[in-house]
Design a protein around this motif. Structure first.
Motif, short mmCIF file in Angstrom:
data_model
loop_
_atom_site.label_atom_id
_atom_site.label_comp_id
_atom_site.label_asym_id
_atom_site.label_seq_id
_atom_site.Cartn_x
_atom_site.Cartn_y
_atom_site.Cartn_z
N LEU A 106 0.82 -1.21 0.00
CA LEU A 106 0.00 0.00 0.00
C LEU A 106 0.85 1.26 0.00
O LEU A 106 0.51 2.26 -0.63
CB LEU A 106 -0.92 -0.01 1.21
CG LEU A 106 -1.89 -1.20 1.24
CD1 LEU A 106 -2.50 -1.36 2.62
CD2 LEU A 106 -2.99 -1.02 0.21
N ARG A 107 1.93 1.20 0.74
CA ARG A 107 2.96 2.25 0.74
C ARG A 107 4.29 1.55 0.94
O ARG A 107 4.33 0.35 1.24
CB ARG A 107 2.74 3.25 1.89
CG ARG A 107 1.46 4.05 1.83
CD ARG A 107 1.45 5.07 2.96
NE ARG A 107 0.13 5.56 3.24
CZ ARG A 107 -0.23 6.13 4.38
NH1 ARG A 107 0.65 6.25 5.36
NH2 ARG A 107 -1.46 6.57 4.58
N ASP A 108 5.35 2.30 0.86
CA ASP A 108 6.66 1.70 1.12
C ASP A 108 6.75 1.16 2.54
O ASP A 108 7.55 0.26 2.81
CB ASP A 108 7.76 2.75 0.91
CG ASP A 108 7.94 3.09 -0.57
OD1 ASP A 108 8.06 2.17 -1.38
OD2 ASP A 108 7.92 4.30 -0.89
N SER A 109 5.93 1.70 3.44
CA SER A 109 5.99 1.30 4.85
C SER A 109 4.70 0.67 5.36
O SER A 109 4.55 0.43 6.55
CB SER A 109 6.31 2.53 5.72
OG SER A 109 5.32 3.53 5.54
N VAL A 110 3.76 0.37 4.45
CA VAL A 110 2.48 -0.21 4.84
C VAL A 110 2.17 -1.40 3.95
O VAL A 110 2.05 -1.25 2.73
CB VAL A 110 1.33 0.82 4.76
CG1 VAL A 110 0.02 0.18 5.21
CG2 VAL A 110 1.63 2.05 5.61
N PHE A 111 2.05 -2.56 4.56
CA PHE A 111 1.71 -3.79 3.84
C PHE A 111 0.38 -4.33 4.37
O PHE A 111 0.08 -4.22 5.56
CB PHE A 111 2.78 -4.88 4.05
CG PHE A 111 4.16 -4.51 3.59
CD1 PHE A 111 4.40 -3.46 2.73
CD2 PHE A 111 5.25 -5.25 4.05
CE1 PHE A 111 5.69 -3.14 2.33
CE2 PHE A 111 6.54 -4.95 3.66
CZ PHE A 111 6.76 -3.89 2.79
N ARG A 112 -0.34 -4.98 3.48
CA ARG A 112 -1.55 -5.70 3.89
C ARG A 112 -1.35 -7.19 3.63
O ARG A 112 -0.89 -7.59 2.55
CB ARG A 112 -2.77 -5.19 3.13
CG ARG A 112 -4.08 -5.87 3.54
CD ARG A 112 -5.22 -5.49 2.62
NE ARG A 112 -6.47 -6.11 3.04
CZ ARG A 112 -7.57 -6.13 2.29
NH1 ARG A 112 -7.57 -5.57 1.08
NH2 ARG A 112 -8.67 -6.72 2.72
N PHE A 113 -1.74 -8.02 4.61
CA PHE A 113 -1.61 -9.47 4.51
C PHE A 113 -3.01 -10.09 4.59
O PHE A 113 -3.72 -9.88 5.58
CB PHE A 113 -0.74 -10.03 5.63
CG PHE A 113 0.69 -9.57 5.59
CD1 PHE A 113 1.68 -10.36 5.03
CD2 PHE A 113 1.06 -8.34 6.13
CE1 PHE A 113 3.00 -9.94 4.99
CE2 PHE A 113 2.38 -7.91 6.11
CZ PHE A 113 3.36 -8.71 5.53
N ARG A 114 -3.38 -10.87 3.58
CA ARG A 114 -4.63 -11.64 3.60
C ARG A 114 -4.30 -13.10 3.32
O ARG A 114 -3.51 -13.41 2.41
CB ARG A 114 -5.61 -11.16 2.53
CG ARG A 114 -6.20 -9.80 2.73
CD ARG A 114 -7.11 -9.45 1.55
NE ARG A 114 -8.37 -10.18 1.58
CZ ARG A 114 -9.15 -10.35 0.51
NH1 ARG A 114 -8.77 -9.88 -0.68
NH2 ARG A 114 -10.29 -11.00 0.62
N TYR A 115 -4.95 -13.97 4.08
CA TYR A 115 -4.74 -15.41 3.89
C TYR A 115 -6.07 -16.08 3.55
O TYR A 115 -7.08 -15.86 4.23
CB TYR A 115 -4.18 -16.04 5.17
CG TYR A 115 -2.78 -15.59 5.53
CD1 TYR A 115 -1.67 -16.36 5.21
CD2 TYR A 115 -2.58 -14.39 6.22
CE1 TYR A 115 -0.38 -15.96 5.57
CE2 TYR A 115 -1.30 -13.98 6.57
CZ TYR A 115 -0.21 -14.77 6.24
OH TYR A 115 1.06 -14.36 6.59
N ALA A 116 -6.05 -16.90 2.52
CA ALA A 116 -7.21 -17.70 2.15
C ALA A 116 -6.87 -19.18 2.34
O ALA A 116 -5.74 -19.61 2.06
CB ALA A 116 -7.60 -17.44 0.71
N THR A 117 -7.85 -19.94 2.84
CA THR A 117 -7.69 -21.39 2.88
C THR A 117 -8.57 -22.00 1.80
O THR A 117 -9.54 -21.37 1.35
CB THR A 117 -8.09 -21.95 4.25
OG1 THR A 117 -9.45 -21.58 4.52
CG2 THR A 117 -7.21 -21.37 5.35
N GLU A 118 -8.22 -23.17 1.35
CA GLU A 118 -8.94 -23.85 0.27
C GLU A 118 -9.01 -22.98 -0.98
O GLU A 118 -9.97 -23.04 -1.76
CB GLU A 118 -10.35 -24.25 0.73
CG GLU A 118 -10.32 -25.20 1.93
CD GLU A 118 -11.70 -25.56 2.44
OE1 GLU A 118 -12.70 -25.08 1.86
OE2 GLU A 118 -11.77 -26.31 3.42
N SER A 119 -7.99 -22.13 -1.16
CA SER A 119 -7.80 -21.31 -2.37
C SER A 119 -8.91 -20.31 -2.62
O SER A 119 -9.10 -19.86 -3.75
CB SER A 119 -7.65 -22.22 -3.61
OG SER A 119 -6.61 -23.15 -3.43
#
Length: 799
Positions: A43-56
């Protein structure tokens, strides 16, 4: 091939090795052999977003918390693949994703590790409700401290604590009781002078363990939904809080009267009591802007109605109060009485606006009116309808503001205190149960209130208050810390809660001054007012069951002390208004814990009492009975005692004399503090001269004063006055440079400048390179001068 059985531990499932990677502009996708997908968004050089999906499978991407105005964009993004990992480089951070386990590690550009997974993402299938319980665990550094998470009634540093987020009506809650009224799943981590933040944007019940179960592990999990979190890098505390606040949003400027002193009780009725209350404030010359009407103004506790026996002509009463400078604030709850003759109820039924149970029956719950139905505020059509219900109240009767209470939602006579979990919600087109919608119910109610009232009070600005909240609710409403208790311990709790809320992005906050439940002594009431006037939202509120709690309810000594501190708040309104401008514009919290102010000083990491009011005033309330002073920690730097002008050096604990008439207040050297004259209410006086209190420093400092018409939206068209002052002091001279912006013309023409701590006697005064006769400046022995507000450079020479 690794099987799911091998990946299980205590019922948990874990990702295995990465078998696929691709990049889609700012999004990076990592897929594992057992169907887990990690989506990383830069999102920015210093801001990350993490999302995890199971079963794709990812859930629909939707959030009530994230502001439409969040700043996006990065300067550099490069992905490198090695035999064992993927390395993601931005202009500020490095992200490592392990190929074998999908675990992540974030470091700065020097390689210093800021945050890294322990077990990382894992999950457990929820066979009772469906979906997963999603979990994340991180390694905790030995010296790490943790802050944030909203209104928790516990120590400011959360190291060693476990807390949960499930908005709950907790009448007369105690220290360390959890959960409370708000769910703000955002925390700040600090170690080795490096700060970062994590916002777990999941509206299900969430829990956080800060090295409680295992001293080297911090973990967070949710009863459903996705593992979806944002990482904010500092390295300063301020950068983390500003980053998070930018993503979840800030409010517009409220009207200035909303920052005045407000008086409330359960309940002021009938009308004659309200009028007597108003008259007493003016008779005793105690400033006040807001008077509150609790549920007893209604007809049988039916929202949007008036009890004509108690309030036969509310329009005239409100008009008369307004002429004397009082704004009227009324309570509205979410529960709508089940009554076929009640027009609000009938409209809700006719349009199918109320929440239903899983099998189609309306969700019922007992609240003040008796059995009620509850609007589904997660439905946009319901929010539009609800906002429209305020029209008569505002445009015809003249009410000035609304206070949304009981909106957790609170339900009586059931063990859970709230709606059944199988209650259904629209969730803005993403149908769900109350398990998912509970934490945002109050947020969406006050959003509907705010958006409706904004239309009805235009061209004025709206003012709304809420009890329940989720991250981002600050965009719509002020808040308070709920039904506290009139005890010394709760005075301490209120201080910590407001600091915590401010560092959690929610600055327009205060407590029920004096305590809601039970009755304070005069001493406790005075001490609480001394704290409360330095909180962004300043309101006395009580249950009324144990005696009156107005400023004059105790002896004359207490009344005089309370008056003096309320007057001080009104004097500091331009300073407070400037604080709010910075919060609204830049996401700078209005109240700053000492760790925010100086994270490099380890002495600040566990401080709970002291805080910075705005940018330049240090406050330390007295929180024990019979005290004639207290020990406090003065942060590094040089400070002036506000009451005596004594100069003290920080970086140490110090005993400060503070009898009942005083609390420790210090001003940072080099500060220029603006003041108005004392008013009985905002707008009573036309400001003839702005006072600037200048605190000498041998060095450089900057200060700001923001002003506008104090209401309305002309400030958005450039009609504001923004004055930036640069102060430069030497042993025998000082220079103040003024930089002006905006087209608003302030009503005053001159400044009264009061100098504190000058090490020399003033001999010459130059304004914009012109030598001024000291007689024209009204110079006196107190080193006070009066000059035009339009100066560019003020140059003072002394001996």
């Amino acid at each position: 091939m690794i099987t799911n059985t091998e990946l299980e531990y205590k019922g948990n499932l874990y990702p295995n090795s990465i078998v696929g990677f691709y990049r889609d502009t700012d999004k990076l996708y990592f897929t594992t052999l057992n169907g887990v997908i990690l989506e990383v968004t830069i999102l920015r050089d210093s801001v990350f977003r993490f999302r995890y999906a199971t079963e794709s499978i990812f859930e629909p991407d939707f959030s009530y918390a994230i502001s439409d105005n969040a700043s996006l964009g990065y300067n550099h993004l490069e992905v490198e693949e090695t035999e064992t990992e993927y390395l993601v480089h931005t202009a500020k951070l490095k992200l490592l994703v392990d190929k074998k386990t999908l675990r992540t590690q974030i470091s700065d550009l020097t390689g210093f590790i800021i945050c890294e997974d322990e077990l990382g993402f894992h999950w457990e299938e929820n066979y009772e409700y469906g979906g997963n319980t999603v979990k994340m665990s991180k390694i905790t550094q030995v010296t790490e401290s943790f802050y944030g998470l909203g209104d928790k009634a516990t120590h400011s540093n959360l190291k060693g604590k476990r807390v949960s987020n499930w908005v709950t009506d907790q009448y007369a809650y105690g220290k360390d009781q959890d959960p409370l009224y708000k769910a703000i799943p955002f925390f700040i981590g600090l170690h080795h002078e490096q700060a970062y933040g994590i916002f777990f944007d999941n509206t299900f019940k969430t829990q956080f363990d800060f090295a409680h179960e295992r001293r080297n592990v911090t973990s967070f999990w949710a009863d459903g939904g996705e593992m979806n979190y944002y990482f904010f890098y500092g390295p300063t505390f301020a950068q983390v809080v500003k980053g998070y606040t930018n993503f979840t949003g800030t409010p517009e400027l409220p009207p200035m009267w909303a920052m005045g002193y407000h008086q409330s009780k359960w309940s002021y009725f009938p009308e004659s009591n309200v009028r007597e209350l108003a008259a007493k404030f003016r008779e005793l010359r105690i400033p006040c802007d807001g008077l509150y009407l609790d549920i007893d103004y209604m007809d049988g506790f039916r929202c949007f109605t008036w009890d004509k026996n108690h309030f036969p002509d509310p329009k005239k009463m409100i008009s008369d109060l307004e002429k004397d400078g009082f704004k009227t604030v009324v309570m509205i709850d979410p529960g709508i009485k089940i009554d076929k003759d009640f027009w609000v109820y009938q409209e809700g039924i006719d349009n199918d606006y109320f929440c239903k149970r899983a099998d189609g029956a309306y969700m019922k719950g007992k609240v003040w009116p008796g059995e009620c139905n509850f609007p589904d505020f997660t439905n946009p059509a319901v929010r539009e309808w609800w906002g429209g219900l305020y029209k008569e109240m505002f445009t015809d009767i003249g009410v000035h503001a609304v206070w949304n209470d009981m909106n957790e939602p609170a339900v009586m006579e059931v063990p859970t205190k709230t709606a059944p979990l199988d209650t259904r919600h629209n969730f803005d087109g993403h149908p769900c149960s109350h398990r998912k919608a509970h934490n945002v119910y109050g947020m969406q109610m006050v959003r509907a209130t705010y958006e409706g009232i904004k239309k009805h009070v235009y061209p004025k600005r709206p003012f709304v208050i809420t009890r329940a909240a989720y991250a981002g609710t600050q965009r719509y409403s002020s808040t308070w810390t709920g039904d506290n208790v009139a005890t010394w311990e709760h005075l301490w709790i209120a201080n910590v809660q407001v600091q915590r809320m401010c560092m959690s992005g929610y600055s327009f906050v205060g407590s029920d001054i004096g305590g809601f439940a039970e009755h304070p002594s005069g001493e406790l009431f005075a001490r609480w007012v001394q704290l409360g006037v330095f909180h962004p939202f300043c309101r006395v509120h009580s249950s009324g069951d144990h005696g009156d709690q107005e400023p004059w309810s105790f002896d004359k000594e207490v009344t005089d002390i309370v008056r003096e501190f309320i007057e001080l708040r009104y004097q500091l309104l331009p300073y407070l208004y400037t604080m709010f401008y910075k919060y609204s514009k830049e996401g700078i919290p209005m109240i700053k814990p000492l760790v925010y102010f100086d994270q490099a000083d380890p002495q600040t990491h566990f401080r709970t009492d002291e805080f910075i009011f705005g940018e330049q005033i240090l406050i330390c309330p007295v929180q024990e009975p019979n005290a004639q002073g207290r020990r406090m920690y003065i942060p590094r730097g040089t400070w002036y005692d506000y009451w005596t002008d004594e100069v003290v050096q920080g970086g140490m604990e110090k005993w400060i004399v503070a009898d009942l008439s005083r609390i420790p207040v210090f001003v940072k050297e080099g500060s220029i503090i603006p003041k108005y004259p004392v008013q009985q209410y905002v707008g009573e006086l036309e400001i003839k001269e702005l006072v600037l209190e200048v605190y000498y420093k041998n060095g450089v400092e900057t200060s700001m004063v923001y002003e506008d018409a104090q209401d309305g939206y002309d400030y958005k068209k450039g009609r504001y006055s923004l004055r930036n002052f640069n102060f430069r002091g030497k042993k025998d001279e000082l220079i103040i440079q003024q930089y002006k912006d905006g087209t608003y013309i302030t009503p005053y023409e001159t400044f009264e400048i009061n100098f504190h701590g000058l090490p020399f006697k003033i001999m010459e005064v130059w304004v914009d390179s012109e030598l001024i006769d000291t007689k024209d400046l009204k110079l006196n022995e107190s080193n006070n001068i009066h000059i035009s507000k339009d100066f560019t450079v003020l140059h003072i020479l002394g001996v």
